[in-house]
Design a protein around this motif. Structure first.
Motif, PDB file in Angstrom:
ATOM      1  N   UNK A   1      -5.925   2.373   8.966  1.00 59.59           N
ATOM      2  CA  UNK A   1      -5.502   2.192   7.592  1.00 59.59           C
ATOM      3  C   UNK A   1      -5.142   3.364   6.752  1.00 59.59           C
ATOM      4  N   UNK A   2      -5.994   4.511   7.182  1.00 59.33           N
ATOM      5  CA  UNK A   2      -5.543   5.791   6.340  1.00 59.33           C
ATOM      6  C   UNK A   2      -4.175   6.541   6.779  1.00 59.33           C
ATOM      7  N   UNK A   3      -3.922   6.226   8.183  1.00 57.71           N
ATOM      8  CA  UNK A   3      -2.497   6.725   8.597  1.00 57.71           C
ATOM      9  C   UNK A   3      -1.419   5.943   8.123  1.00 57.71           C
TER      10      UNK A   3
ATOM     11  N   UNK B   1       2.919   5.123   4.494  1.00 57.34           N
ATOM     12  CA  UNK B   1       3.803   4.292   3.199  1.00 57.34           C
ATOM     13  C   UNK B   1       3.877   5.247   2.059  1.00 57.34           C
ATOM     14  N   UNK B   2       2.931   6.012   1.796  1.00 59.38           N
ATOM     15  CA  UNK B   2       3.335   6.795   0.590  1.00 59.38           C
ATOM     16  C   UNK B   2       4.359   7.681   0.620  1.00 59.38           C
ATOM     17  N   UNK B   3       4.281   8.329   1.903  1.00 59.46           N
ATOM     18  CA  UNK B   3       5.389   9.456   2.100  1.00 59.46           C
ATOM     19  C   UNK B   3       6.754   8.652   2.215  1.00 59.46           C
ATOM     20  N   UNK B   4       6.659   7.410   2.903  1.00 61.40           N
ATOM     21  CA  UNK B   4       8.191   6.950   2.788  1.00 61.40           C
ATOM     22  C   UNK B   4       8.624   6.441   1.531  1.00 61.40           C
TER      23      UNK B   4
END
Length: 61
Positions: free
Chosen positions: A41-43, A48-51
């Protein structure tokens, strides 16, 4: 001494870099799956945030 330099790559060199990182990630994930299962979940959230940041940075230029 300059630690960071500007580089210019062609489109196929960037493709080779992305493919190598993808394959390295698959190999690490397949080998160490028991370790990463607790952090999926963390990864995924960080990915997603970086994308989304990259999409924002690309469209605002």
């Amino acid at each position: 001494m300059k630690l960071f330099k500007h580089y210019t790559y062609s489109w196929w060199q960037i493709g080779v870099l992305k493919l190598s990182l993808l394959l390295l990630g698959v190999a690490i994930g397949a080998q160490w799956r028991d370790y990463f299962v607790d952090y999926v979940v963390i990864i995924a959230t960080v990915g997603i945030v970086l994308a989304l940041y990259m999409v924002y940075a690309s469209f605002t230029q």
